[in-house]
Design a protein around this motif. Structure first.
Motif, PDB file in Angstrom:
ATOM      1  N   ASP A 173       0.810  -1.223   0.000  1.00  0.00           N
ATOM      2  CA  ASP A 173       0.000   0.000   0.000  1.00  0.00           C
ATOM      3  C   ASP A 173       0.841   1.271   0.000  1.00  0.00           C
ATOM      4  O   ASP A 173       0.311   2.361   0.177  1.00  0.00           O
ATOM      5  N   GLY A 174       2.152   1.175  -0.161  1.00  0.00           N
ATOM      6  CA  GLY A 174       3.002   2.351  -0.259  1.00  0.00           C
ATOM      7  C   GLY A 174       3.424   2.950   1.068  1.00  0.00           C
ATOM      8  O   GLY A 174       4.088   3.966   1.104  1.00  0.00           O
ATOM      9  N   ARG A 175       3.034   2.347   2.175  1.00  0.00           N
ATOM     10  CA  ARG A 175       3.410   2.890   3.479  1.00  0.00           C
ATOM     11  C   ARG A 175       4.880   2.638   3.755  1.00  0.00           C
ATOM     12  O   ARG A 175       5.421   1.602   3.411  1.00  0.00           O
ATOM     13  N   LEU A 176       5.515   3.591   4.406  1.00  0.00           N
ATOM     14  CA  LEU A 176       6.902   3.424   4.806  1.00  0.00           C
ATOM     15  C   LEU A 176       7.029   3.122   6.290  1.00  0.00           C
ATOM     16  O   LEU A 176       8.109   2.862   6.783  1.00  0.00           O
ATOM     17  N   THR A 177       5.915   3.179   7.015  1.00  0.00           N
ATOM     18  CA  THR A 177       5.903   2.854   8.444  1.00  0.00           C
ATOM     19  C   THR A 177       4.737   1.914   8.727  1.00  0.00           C
ATOM     20  O   THR A 177       3.861   1.721   7.893  1.00  0.00           O
ATOM     21  N   ALA A 178       4.703   1.375   9.917  1.00  0.00           N
ATOM     22  CA  ALA A 178       3.597   0.511  10.323  1.00  0.00           C
ATOM     23  C   ALA A 178       2.335   1.348  10.503  1.00  0.00           C
ATOM     24  O   ALA A 178       2.402   2.538  10.820  1.00  0.00           O
ATOM     25  N   PRO A 179       1.168   0.763  10.296  1.00  0.00           N
ATOM     26  CA  PRO A 179      -0.080   1.507  10.491  1.00  0.00           C
ATOM     27  C   PRO A 179      -0.213   2.002  11.928  1.00  0.00           C
ATOM     28  O   PRO A 179       0.261   1.362  12.859  1.00  0.00           O
ATOM     29  N   SER A 180      -0.850   3.137  12.095  1.00  0.00           N
ATOM     30  CA  SER A 180      -1.055   3.716  13.421  1.00  0.00           C
ATOM     31  C   SER A 180      -2.058   2.882  14.210  1.00  0.00           C
ATOM     32  O   SER A 180      -2.996   2.327  13.649  1.00  0.00           O
ATOM     33  N   ASP A 181      -1.860   2.831  15.517  1.00  0.00           N
ATOM     34  CA  ASP A 181      -2.808   2.108  16.367  1.00  0.00           C
ATOM     35  C   ASP A 181      -3.940   3.017  16.842  1.00  0.00           C
ATOM     36  O   ASP A 181      -4.791   2.594  17.606  1.00  0.00           O
ATOM     37  N   GLY A 182      -3.932   4.274  16.411  1.00  0.00           N
ATOM     38  CA  GLY A 182      -5.005   5.204  16.753  1.00  0.00           C
ATOM     39  C   GLY A 182      -4.805   5.951  18.062  1.00  0.00           C
ATOM     40  O   GLY A 182      -5.577   6.842  18.390  1.00  0.00           O
ATOM     41  N   LYS A 183      -3.771   5.624  18.807  1.00  0.00           N
ATOM     42  CA  LYS A 183      -3.518   6.310  20.074  1.00  0.00           C
ATOM     43  C   LYS A 183      -2.811   7.631  19.811  1.00  0.00           C
ATOM     44  O   LYS A 183      -2.026   7.760  18.892  1.00  0.00           O
ATOM     45  N   VAL A 184      -3.121   8.616  20.651  1.00  0.00           N
ATOM     46  CA  VAL A 184      -2.506   9.942  20.547  1.00  0.00           C
ATOM     47  C   VAL A 184      -1.763  10.211  21.852  1.00  0.00           C
ATOM     48  O   VAL A 184      -2.283   9.940  22.939  1.00  0.00           O
ATOM     49  N   TYR A 185      -0.554  10.736  21.730  1.00  0.00           N
ATOM     50  CA  TYR A 185       0.286  10.975  22.904  1.00  0.00           C
ATOM     51  C   TYR A 185       0.715  12.436  22.974  1.00  0.00           C
ATOM     52  O   TYR A 185       0.784  13.115  21.956  1.00  0.00           O
ATOM     53  N   ARG A 186       1.012  12.919  24.184  1.00  0.00           N
ATOM     54  CA  ARG A 186       1.626  14.232  24.372  1.00  0.00           C
ATOM     55  C   ARG A 186       3.139  14.018  24.217  1.00  0.00           C
ATOM     56  O   ARG A 186       3.866  13.829  25.192  1.00  0.00           O
TER      57      ARG A 186
END
Length: 62
Positions: free
Chosen positions: A24-37
C-alpha cells in the motif's frame, strides 16, 4: 598510471526498487489510533537518559 575503479551501481539499483514490496506504499507501520503528548514524553526521556517504558508512555496518552 593511476587506475580508478568505478563503484558498483548496486546501491542505486536498490534505491530505485525501494518500497516495491510494500503493497500500500506505506513506509511505516499503520497507526494504532492512540494519541500521545509527545513533547512532554520526549522531555522526560531526555531527563531520564533512556527510552520510556510502555507503562511510562501510557501516562502521556491523550
Amino acid at each position: 598510471m593511476i587506475v580508478a575503479e568505478r563503484k558498483s551501481k548496486t546501491f542505486m539499483d536498490k534505491f530505485d526498487k525501494f518500497g516495491e514490496e510494500m503493497s500500500d506504499g506505506r513506509l511505516t507501520a499503520p497507526s494504532d489510533g492512540k494519541v500521545y503528548r509527545l513533547r512532554e514524553a520526549i522531555l522526560l526521556s531526555k531527563q531520564l537518559g533512556r527510552p520510556l517504558t510502555q507503562e511510562e508512555l501510557k501516562g502521556f496518552e491523550v
